[in-house]
Motif scaffolding. Structure first.
Motif, PDB file in Angstrom:
ATOM      1  N   ALA A  23       5.132  22.090 -29.267  1.00  0.00           N
ATOM      2  CA  ALA A  23       5.911  21.689 -30.436  1.00  0.00           C
ATOM      3  C   ALA A  23       5.223  20.502 -31.078  1.00  0.00           C
ATOM      4  O   ALA A  23       4.614  19.678 -30.386  1.00  0.00           O
ATOM      5  CB  ALA A  23       7.329  21.312 -30.035  1.00  0.00           C
ATOM      6  N   ALA A  27       6.941  17.485 -37.448  1.00  0.00           N
ATOM      7  CA  ALA A  27       6.239  18.668 -37.957  1.00  0.00           C
ATOM      8  C   ALA A  27       6.340  18.860 -39.460  1.00  0.00           C
ATOM      9  O   ALA A  27       5.583  19.635 -40.027  1.00  0.00           O
ATOM     10  CB  ALA A  27       6.765  19.920 -37.255  1.00  0.00           C
ATOM     11  N   LEU A  41       1.451  16.565 -30.593  1.00  0.00           N
ATOM     12  CA  LEU A  41       1.796  17.864 -30.033  1.00  0.00           C
ATOM     13  C   LEU A  41       2.239  17.657 -28.599  1.00  0.00           C
ATOM     14  O   LEU A  41       1.649  16.842 -27.876  1.00  0.00           O
ATOM     15  CB  LEU A  41       0.583  18.796 -30.059  1.00  0.00           C
ATOM     16  N   THR A  44       5.872  22.383 -24.330  1.00  0.00           N
ATOM     17  CA  THR A  44       7.305  22.626 -24.142  1.00  0.00           C
ATOM     18  C   THR A  44       7.600  23.782 -23.195  1.00  0.00           C
ATOM     19  O   THR A  44       8.739  24.000 -22.829  1.00  0.00           O
ATOM     20  CB  THR A  44       7.982  22.915 -25.493  1.00  0.00           C
TER      21      THR A  44
END
Length: 76
Positions: A23, A27, A41, A44
């Protein structure tokens, strides 16, 4: 990554191309003139074993301009 708005007008940005096991933090958003945003980043979910790569796309949603950065990862 650090995104910086070097222009004189606000801009909207978006990040794409992030693999499903990762994720992007921050973003999407807006940057004021002269403003910046750190983007990271994070993993996840368990990725496939072995080397992985992804083409992360940073897009100026205001103008449509984009830049692609290849990120390489190794999990084992």
């Amino acid at each position: 990554f650090t995104l910086t708005n070097t222009g004189s007008a606000p801009l909207q940005y978006a990040i794409g191309g992030v693999p499903p096991y990762m994720a992007a933090v921050a973003a999407a958003g807006a940057l004021a003139p002269g403003g910046y945003q750190k983007v990271s980043l994070k993993v996840t979910a368990l990725p496939p074993p072995g080397p992985q790569s992804a083409d992360i796309v940073f897009t100026n949603a205001t103008t449509g301009a984009s830049k692609t950065v290849r990120v390489g990862l190794a999990f084992g």
